[in-house]
Design a protein around this motif. Structure first.
Motif, PDB file in Angstrom:
ATOM      1  N   VAL A   1     -14.374 -12.981  69.229  1.00  0.00           N
ATOM      2  CA  VAL A   1     -15.250 -13.702  70.331  1.00  0.00           C
ATOM      3  C   VAL A   1     -16.642 -14.157  69.774  1.00  0.00           C
ATOM      4  CG1 VAL A   1     -16.816 -13.166  72.354  1.00  0.00           C
ATOM      5  CG2 VAL A   1     -14.513 -12.456  72.067  1.00  0.00           C
ATOM      6  N   LEU A   2     -17.094 -13.618  68.840  1.00  0.00           N
ATOM      7  CA  LEU A   2     -18.623 -14.019  68.332  1.00  0.00           C
ATOM      8  C   LEU A   2     -18.350 -14.971  67.421  1.00  0.00           C
ATOM      9  CD1 LEU A   2     -20.024 -10.400  67.620  1.00  0.00           C
ATOM     10  CD2 LEU A   2     -20.770 -12.011  69.207  1.00  0.00           C
ATOM     11  N   THR A   3     -17.041 -15.063  66.762  1.00  0.00           N
ATOM     12  CA  THR A   3     -17.034 -16.210  65.951  1.00  0.00           C
ATOM     13  C   THR A   3     -16.613 -17.593  66.822  1.00  0.00           C
ATOM     14  OG1 THR A   3     -15.585 -14.827  64.169  1.00  0.00           O
ATOM     15  CG2 THR A   3     -15.073 -17.180  64.047  1.00  0.00           C
ATOM     16  N   VAL A   4     -15.876 -17.433  67.648  1.00  0.00           N
ATOM     17  CA  VAL A   4     -15.532 -18.697  68.672  1.00  0.00           C
ATOM     18  C   VAL A   4     -17.114 -18.905  69.276  1.00  0.00           C
ATOM     19  CG1 VAL A   4     -14.787 -19.586  70.876  1.00  0.00           C
ATOM     20  CG2 VAL A   4     -13.227 -18.031  69.270  1.00  0.00           C
ATOM     21  N   ALA A   5     -17.851 -18.270  69.661  1.00  0.00           N
ATOM     22  CA  ALA A   5     -19.248 -18.730  70.396  1.00  0.00           C
ATOM     23  C   ALA A   5     -20.135 -19.335  69.225  1.00  0.00           C
ATOM     24  CB  ALA A   5     -19.854 -17.226  70.637  1.00  0.00           C
ATOM     25  N   GLY A   6     -20.057 -18.759  68.039  1.00  0.00           N
ATOM     26  CA  GLY A   6     -20.713 -19.302  66.907  1.00  0.00           C
ATOM     27  C   GLY A   6     -20.409 -20.903  66.732  1.00  0.00           C
ATOM     28  N   ILE A   7     -18.874 -21.045  66.724  1.00  0.00           N
ATOM     29  CA  ILE A   7     -18.339 -22.361  66.365  1.00  0.00           C
ATOM     30  C   ILE A   7     -18.882 -23.142  67.622  1.00  0.00           C
ATOM     31  CG2 ILE A   7     -16.368 -23.738  66.478  1.00  0.00           C
ATOM     32  CD1 ILE A   7     -15.019 -21.206  65.090  1.00  0.00           C
ATOM     33  N   ILE A   8     -18.922 -22.869  68.627  1.00  0.00           N
ATOM     34  CA  ILE A   8     -19.477 -23.724  69.811  1.00  0.00           C
ATOM     35  C   ILE A   8     -20.867 -23.973  69.526  1.00  0.00           C
ATOM     36  CG2 ILE A   8     -20.019 -23.642  72.163  1.00  0.00           C
ATOM     37  CD1 ILE A   8     -17.652 -22.015  72.816  1.00  0.00           C
ATOM     38  N   MET A   9     -21.676 -23.035  69.159  1.00  0.00           N
ATOM     39  CA  MET A   9     -23.103 -23.388  68.780  1.00  0.00           C
ATOM     40  C   MET A   9     -23.223 -24.459  67.956  1.00  0.00           C
ATOM     41  SD  MET A   9     -25.413 -21.640  70.498  1.00  0.00           S
ATOM     42  CE  MET A   9     -26.850 -21.506  69.347  1.00  0.00           C
ATOM     43  N   THR A  10     -22.248 -24.714  66.787  1.00  0.00           N
ATOM     44  CA  THR A  10     -22.317 -25.594  65.595  1.00  0.00           C
ATOM     45  C   THR A  10     -21.891 -27.045  66.268  1.00  0.00           C
ATOM     46  OG1 THR A  10     -20.127 -25.252  64.987  1.00  0.00           O
ATOM     47  CG2 THR A  10     -21.870 -23.825  64.194  1.00  0.00           C
ATOM     48  N   ILE A  11     -21.521 -27.214  67.327  1.00  0.00           N
ATOM     49  CA  ILE A  11     -20.976 -28.342  67.696  1.00  0.00           C
ATOM     50  C   ILE A  11     -22.261 -29.013  68.436  1.00  0.00           C
ATOM     51  CG2 ILE A  11     -19.893 -29.952  69.410  1.00  0.00           C
ATOM     52  CD1 ILE A  11     -17.742 -27.263  69.603  1.00  0.00           C
ATOM     53  N   PRO A  12     -22.670 -30.458  68.036  1.00  0.00           N
ATOM     54  CA  PRO A  12     -23.849 -31.028  68.476  1.00  0.00           C
ATOM     55  C   PRO A  12     -23.685 -31.124  69.819  1.00  0.00           C
ATOM     56  CG  PRO A  12     -22.735 -32.167  66.439  1.00  0.00           C
ATOM     57  CD  PRO A  12     -21.973 -31.079  66.953  1.00  0.00           C
ATOM     58  N   SER A  13     -24.834 -30.969  70.731  1.00  0.00           N
ATOM     59  CA  SER A  13     -24.763 -30.915  72.062  1.00  0.00           C
ATOM     60  C   SER A  13     -24.155 -32.238  72.545  1.00  0.00           C
ATOM     61  CB  SER A  13     -26.181 -31.010  72.735  1.00  0.00           C
ATOM     62  OG  SER A  13     -27.096 -31.668  72.041  1.00  0.00           O
ATOM     63  N   ILE A  14     -24.494 -33.327  71.907  1.00  0.00           N
ATOM     64  CA  ILE A  14     -24.016 -34.758  72.543  1.00  0.00           C
ATOM     65  C   ILE A  14     -22.714 -34.865  72.349  1.00  0.00           C
ATOM     66  CG2 ILE A  14     -24.409 -36.048  70.289  1.00  0.00           C
ATOM     67  CD1 ILE A  14     -25.426 -37.210  73.995  1.00  0.00           C
ATOM     68  N   ALA A  15     -21.924 -34.194  71.354  1.00  0.00           N
ATOM     69  CA  ALA A  15     -20.521 -34.242  70.955  1.00  0.00           C
ATOM     70  C   ALA A  15     -19.553 -33.471  72.025  1.00  0.00           C
ATOM     71  CB  ALA A  15     -20.375 -33.758  69.830  1.00  0.00           C
ATOM     72  N   LEU A  16     -20.390 -32.356  72.676  1.00  0.00           N
ATOM     73  CA  LEU A  16     -19.967 -31.488  73.439  1.00  0.00           C
ATOM     74  C   LEU A  16     -20.089 -31.968  74.969  1.00  0.00           C
ATOM     75  CD1 LEU A  16     -18.213 -28.672  73.902  1.00  0.00           C
ATOM     76  CD2 LEU A  16     -20.848 -27.642  74.460  1.00  0.00           C
ATOM     77  N   PHE A  17     -20.889 -32.702  75.238  1.00  0.00           N
ATOM     78  CA  PHE A  17     -21.129 -33.695  76.407  1.00  0.00           C
ATOM     79  C   PHE A  17     -19.878 -34.536  76.507  1.00  0.00           C
ATOM     80  CE2 PHE A  17     -25.733 -32.724  76.558  1.00  0.00           C
ATOM     81  CZ  PHE A  17     -25.625 -31.375  77.135  1.00  0.00           C
ATOM     82  N   GLY A  18     -19.800 -35.069  75.435  1.00  0.00           N
ATOM     83  CA  GLY A  18     -18.741 -36.182  75.031  1.00  0.00           C
ATOM     84  C   GLY A  18     -17.384 -35.672  75.391  1.00  0.00           C
ATOM     85  N   ILE A  19     -17.105 -34.482  74.894  1.00  0.00           N
ATOM     86  CA  ILE A  19     -15.925 -33.702  75.143  1.00  0.00           C
ATOM     87  C   ILE A  19     -15.565 -33.515  76.588  1.00  0.00           C
ATOM     88  CG2 ILE A  19     -14.497 -31.668  74.687  1.00  0.00           C
ATOM     89  CD1 ILE A  19     -15.891 -31.403  72.041  1.00  0.00           C
ATOM     90  N   MET A  20     -16.729 -33.130  77.494  1.00  0.00           N
ATOM     91  CA  MET A  20     -16.569 -32.863  78.591  1.00  0.00           C
ATOM     92  C   MET A  20     -15.973 -34.033  79.621  1.00  0.00           C
ATOM     93  SD  MET A  20     -16.880 -29.452  79.263  1.00  0.00           S
ATOM     94  CE  MET A  20     -17.813 -28.000  78.300  1.00  0.00           C
ATOM     95  N   ILE A  21     -16.580 -35.102  79.121  1.00  0.00           N
ATOM     96  CA  ILE A  21     -16.404 -36.252  79.985  1.00  0.00           C
ATOM     97  C   ILE A  21     -14.914 -36.682  80.445  1.00  0.00           C
ATOM     98  CG2 ILE A  21     -16.896 -38.863  80.107  1.00  0.00           C
ATOM     99  CD1 ILE A  21     -19.481 -38.379  78.831  1.00  0.00           C
ATOM    100  N   PRO A  22     -14.065 -36.654  79.259  1.00  0.00           N
ATOM    101  CA  PRO A  22     -12.682 -37.158  79.701  1.00  0.00           C
ATOM    102  C   PRO A  22     -12.083 -35.968  80.345  1.00  0.00           C
ATOM    103  CG  PRO A  22     -12.804 -36.546  77.287  1.00  0.00           C
ATOM    104  CD  PRO A  22     -14.433 -36.659  77.931  1.00  0.00           C
ATOM    105  N   ILE A  23     -12.397 -34.727  79.985  1.00  0.00           N
ATOM    106  CA  ILE A  23     -11.676 -33.532  80.619  1.00  0.00           C
ATOM    107  C   ILE A  23     -12.070 -33.526  82.469  1.00  0.00           C
ATOM    108  CG2 ILE A  23     -11.688 -31.016  80.727  1.00  0.00           C
ATOM    109  CD1 ILE A  23     -12.189 -31.254  77.804  1.00  0.00           C
ATOM    110  N   LEU A  24     -13.313 -33.701  82.517  1.00  0.00           N
ATOM    111  CA  LEU A  24     -13.730 -33.550  83.911  1.00  0.00           C
ATOM    112  C   LEU A  24     -13.623 -34.841  84.933  1.00  0.00           C
ATOM    113  CD1 LEU A  24     -16.901 -31.274  83.511  1.00  0.00           C
ATOM    114  CD2 LEU A  24     -14.860 -30.663  84.463  1.00  0.00           C
ATOM    115  N   SER A  25     -13.194 -35.924  83.911  1.00  0.00           N
ATOM    116  CA  SER A  25     -12.927 -37.230  84.687  1.00  0.00           C
ATOM    117  C   SER A  25     -11.585 -36.993  85.458  1.00  0.00           C
ATOM    118  CB  SER A  25     -13.113 -38.475  83.725  1.00  0.00           C
ATOM    119  OG  SER A  25     -13.887 -38.530  82.891  1.00  0.00           O
ATOM    120  N   VAL A  26     -10.971 -36.104  85.185  1.00  0.00           N
ATOM    121  CA  VAL A  26      -9.642 -36.052  85.873  1.00  0.00           C
ATOM    122  C   VAL A  26      -9.877 -35.439  87.367  1.00  0.00           C
ATOM    123  CG1 VAL A  26      -7.665 -34.459  86.230  1.00  0.00           C
ATOM    124  CG2 VAL A  26      -8.410 -35.067  83.969  1.00  0.00           C
ATOM    125  N   ILE A  27     -11.064 -34.940  87.556  1.00  0.00           N
ATOM    126  CA  ILE A  27     -11.451 -34.427  88.867  1.00  0.00           C
ATOM    127  C   ILE A  27     -12.772 -35.200  89.330  1.00  0.00           C
ATOM    128  CG2 ILE A  27     -10.597 -32.171  88.869  1.00  0.00           C
ATOM    129  CD1 ILE A  27     -13.482 -31.182  88.135  1.00  0.00           C
TER     130      ILE A  27
END
Length: 202
Positions: free
Chosen positions: A38-64
């Motif tokens: 859990v701590l490793t996964v959470a740490g990995i998420i923290m290393t993802i640039p915020s604008i990139a994470l927002f970009g990942i969310m866009i196609p996923i949530l575009s479904v709804i």
């Protein structure tokens, strides 16, 4: 208006992160293998640039039909908030004096009673420190959420950059900084109020 939008976004995201992260942080204290994952996964998420994470969310949530706006920003901020909250909760509970825990067991307390009356009160200062870190972090990252239509103080920065209006960028940056400082100060006051007296004297 933009300040209130920013406060709402950060407040809701951190509120949900607390409801998820604190119980989960307590749970993984009893599961060492799971805690490492859990701590490793959470740490990995923290290393993802915020604008990139927002970009990942866009196609996923575009479904709804929620690819831009509040929802992707909210979910991203919840994810970013998890590491400091889960990590601090885990560390705080693990570092409770074993003698205190043994004494509670000896008094016949159930696991829930022990957590509520002994372990969480002792661990609270460290847990609150994690929450303070999460709030300051999400206030800063929340400014970038303006680029996906989430509103907030980042609108000043985004508009200033797009129009080469330096003063507007500065106003946005200073506003975000002031909001982070005020939030950290207020949470620090709350931390002192809810912490045991022994924590106050340190």
């Amino acid at each position: 208006m933009m300040t209130w939008e920013h406060i709402q976004l950060v407040g809701l995201a951190v509120g949900v992160a607390i409801l998820l992260g604190v119980p989960f942080g307590i749970y993984i204290t009893q599961h060492e293998t799971l805690s490492n994952l859990v701590l490793t996964v959470a740490g990995i998420i923290m290393t993802i640039p915020s604008i990139a994470l927002f970009g990942i969310m866009i196609p996923i949530l575009s479904v709804i039909n929620q690819g831009i706006g509040f929802l992707p920003a909210f979910l991203a901020l919840v994810l970013y908030s998890q590491l400091p909250i889960i990590r601090n909760t885990f560390i705080a509970i693990k570092n409770v004096d074993p003698n205190m825990r043994d004494a509670a067991i000896g008094m016949g307390m159930t696991t829930w009673q022990r957590l509520r009356k002994v372990e969480i009160p002792i661990a609270l200062p460290v847990i609150m420190a994690g929450i303070r870190t999460a709030v300051v972090l999400t206030i800063g990252i929340g400014a970038i959420a303006a680029y996906i239509g989430a509103g907030g103080l980042g609108e000043y920065i985004a508009r200033g950059i797009s129009t080469s209006y330096t003063t507007m960028v500065q106003v946005g940056a200073v506003s975000v900084s002031v909001l982070a400082i005020v939030a950290d100060y207020l949470l620090g006051r709350i931390q002192k109020q809810v912490s045991p007296k022994t924590a106050h004297s340190k």
